[in-house]
Enzyme design. Structure first.
Site, short mmCIF file in Angstrom:
data_model
loop_
_atom_site.label_atom_id
_atom_site.label_comp_id
_atom_site.label_asym_id
_atom_site.label_seq_id
_atom_site.Cartn_x
_atom_site.Cartn_y
_atom_site.Cartn_z
N HIS A 94 0.84 -1.19 0.00
CA HIS A 94 0.00 0.00 0.00
C HIS A 94 0.88 1.24 0.00
O HIS A 94 1.87 1.31 0.71
CB HIS A 94 -0.91 0.03 1.23
CG HIS A 94 -1.75 1.27 1.30
ND1 HIS A 94 -2.91 1.39 0.56
CD2 HIS A 94 -1.59 2.44 1.94
CE1 HIS A 94 -3.44 2.59 0.78
NE2 HIS A 94 -2.66 3.24 1.61
N ASP A 113 -15.19 2.03 7.62
CA ASP A 113 -14.18 2.97 7.17
C ASP A 113 -14.79 4.02 6.25
O ASP A 113 -14.49 5.21 6.35
CB ASP A 113 -13.03 2.26 6.45
CG ASP A 113 -12.00 3.27 5.95
OD1 ASP A 113 -11.39 3.95 6.79
OD2 ASP A 113 -11.83 3.40 4.73
N ARG A 160 -14.90 12.13 9.12
CA ARG A 160 -13.64 12.80 9.44
C ARG A 160 -13.37 13.93 8.48
O ARG A 160 -12.89 15.01 8.86
CB ARG A 160 -12.47 11.79 9.40
CG ARG A 160 -12.44 10.84 10.58
CD ARG A 160 -11.55 9.66 10.29
NE ARG A 160 -10.18 10.06 9.97
CZ ARG A 160 -9.34 9.35 9.21
NH1 ARG A 160 -9.71 8.19 8.71
NH2 ARG A 160 -8.14 9.80 8.97
N SER A 168 -7.55 3.29 9.42
CA SER A 168 -8.28 3.34 8.16
C SER A 168 -7.54 2.55 7.08
O SER A 168 -8.12 1.70 6.38
CB SER A 168 -8.46 4.81 7.75
OG SER A 168 -8.91 4.93 6.43
N LYS A 182 -8.38 -1.85 5.76
CA LYS A 182 -8.66 -2.28 4.38
C LYS A 182 -7.67 -3.35 3.92
O LYS A 182 -8.03 -4.29 3.22
CB LYS A 182 -8.61 -1.05 3.46
CG LYS A 182 -9.84 -0.16 3.63
CD LYS A 182 -9.75 1.15 2.87
CE LYS A 182 -8.99 2.19 3.64
NZ LYS A 182 -9.20 3.58 3.23
N1 URA Z 1 -6.03 7.00 3.31
C1 URA Z 1 -6.96 6.23 3.92
O1 URA Z 1 -7.37 5.21 3.39
N2 URA Z 1 -7.43 6.62 5.11
C2 URA Z 1 -7.00 7.74 5.73
O2 URA Z 1 -7.46 8.04 6.81
C3 URA Z 1 -6.04 8.54 5.09
C4 URA Z 1 -5.57 8.12 3.88
#
Ligand code: URA
Ligand code: CA
Length: 436
Positions: A82, A161, A168, A183, A187
């Protein structure tokens, strides 16, 4: 359990229990807790912070908020990567085929791009015929056949999320290390990878800015991985200039193919190789970093990496011939040179502005459902530290429509800082963060 007690506890600096965190995430996701109480708790977390145990609990609660696809039918070690988001960052299209050629399995469910960073789905869909609207079953089948696959997101992988991120975004609570780390990691963990490698960007184009903040985020995510039982490591990498030279969907695919052919050296290829090696080590497919690097380099030089990419493209409905002949990719009607006005040395390149310039030409989306043009974008021709003379071409725009063209040209030009003295050198990879 009462949400108002949980809010008060965190506001007063207490640590939330695992049960309190699970209660908050599940009740917010199913609508029992309203936005205003969730927003109050997020703000309390922002000010009072969460420790590593709370952050890991939050991650697991978010991970488990939806129905996870069953990728257990994939044979072998599943590796995931990622990036916290960069411009001209096509590492996935280079790293994943190399890892597959070295025996790892890479199964990705990826989003479309929004704003100035492009999504891997958009890049791949610029290849004629490629269709990424696939089920998790298709994903597993293709990975079993060629070692890698990227498909688009269908359904709600981690609904908590999506809901929390949206809240947020409008309540000033995005930039908290625990909220970002949970977050991202929720994933990754939902997809069931056996090991995870993170590319955490630092510099003007990254959302973490300072190197210390990037390192704190990396350490938190590595610790979450450790607590979740998934080996995780991170590289802190430079984003004070776009990673590669091309920005735009088909242009980036072409750059990835050229890199896999060995025709392009530079930061994009170097980082892609480093990430691939890190993935092999994290997944236990190589004993040492040196051994992993040797395997990855062999996969590149033998062309086996490129063969994997071609096979994946074919299995996704596209024409693998693009790997031999990148002129089969969509091409823009016009190319326009961008020329510097003064002599000196290239300093920092404002990466977000370079991304925005490409977006103005139609390569990216300002809003979620905007159409994109796969052919357009830009290519930079300079890197930090390069000497330039007034009148030199520093980049080229690939244009299909003259709308916004002048703004894109001006933005690209102003994004490249020219100074009298050469800039201080910056490393591509600042450091590596591995679990204990
Ligand atoms: N990318 C994400 O997936 N979540 C975040 O909170 C910030 C960047
Ligand atoms: Ca990306």
């Amino acid at each position: 359990m009462l949400i108002q007690d949980i809010i008060l506890k965190k506001r007063n600096g207490g640590a939330l229990s695992t049960e309190e965190i699970e209660y908050f995430v599940s009740s917010y996701t199913n609508g029992t807790i309203p936005d205003y109480q969730a927003a109050a708790l997020l703000m309390a977390i922002w000010f009072s912070r969460m420790d590593a145990r709370e952050t890991a609990d939050l991650t697991i609660a978010i991970r488990d908020s939806g129905s996870r696809p069953d990728l257990s039918v994939i044979d072998g070690v599943k590796l995931d990567k990622h990036s916290t988001g960069g411009v001209a960052d096509t590492t996935t299209l280079i790293t994943a085929p190399l890892v597959a050629a070295c025996g790892g399995k890479v199964a990705k469910i990826s989003g479309r791009g929004l704003g100035h960073t492009g999504g891997t789905v958009d890049k791949l869909e610029s290849i004629p015929g490629v269709d990424l609207s696939r089920t998790p079953e298709d994903l597993a089948r293709i990975v079993n056949e060629c070692g890698l696959a990227v498909v688009g997101q269908s359904g709600d992988l981690v609904p908590a999320d999506r809901k929390l991120y949206a809240l947020r975004d409008v309540t000033g609570t995005v930039d908290n290390v625990s909220l970002i780390a949970s977050s991202i990691m929720s994933k990754k963990l939902a997809l069931g990878a056996d090991a995870i490698v993170l590319d955490v960007k630092t510099g003007n184009g990254s959302f973490m800015g300072e190197e210390t903040a990037a390192e704190e985020l990396a350490r938190m995510m590595v610790e979450i991985g450790r607590r979740a039982g998934k080996p995780t490591s991170a590289l802190i990498t430079d984003m004070n200039q776009p990673l590669g030279l091309a920005v735009g969907n088909a242009l980036e695919v072409a750059e990835a193919i050229e890199s896999l052919r060995g025709d392009r050296s530079g930061d994009l290829a170097d980082l892609s190789l480093a990430l691939a090696a890190e993935m092999l080590v994290a997944g236990g497919l190589a004993a040492t970093g040196a051994e992993a690097s040797r395997q990855v380099r062999e996969a590149l030089e033998s062309g086996r990496g490129l063969q994997r990419l071609a096979r994946m493209i074919e299995l996704l409905g596209g024409s693998p011939q693009v790997c031999e002949d990148t002129s089969l990719l969509p091409r823009a009607a016009e190319e326009v040179a961008v020329v510097v006005e003064r002599s000196g040395f290239v300093g920092d390149i404002m990466t977000a502005d370079v991304g925005r310039a490409a977006m103005l030409l139609g390569a990216g989306r300002a809003a979620k459902n905007d159409p994109i043009d796969p052919a357009v974008g830009l290519k930079l021709q300079v890197r930090r530290g390069d000497p330039v003379q007034a009148g030199d071409e520093i980049g080229r725009l690939y244009v299909n429509s003259r709308a916004n063209f002048e703004r894109a040209q001006a933005l690209l030009l102003s994004s490249v800082c020219i100074s009298d003295a050469p800039p201080q050198k910056k490393p591509l990879i600042y450091r590596q963060v591995r679990g204990e």
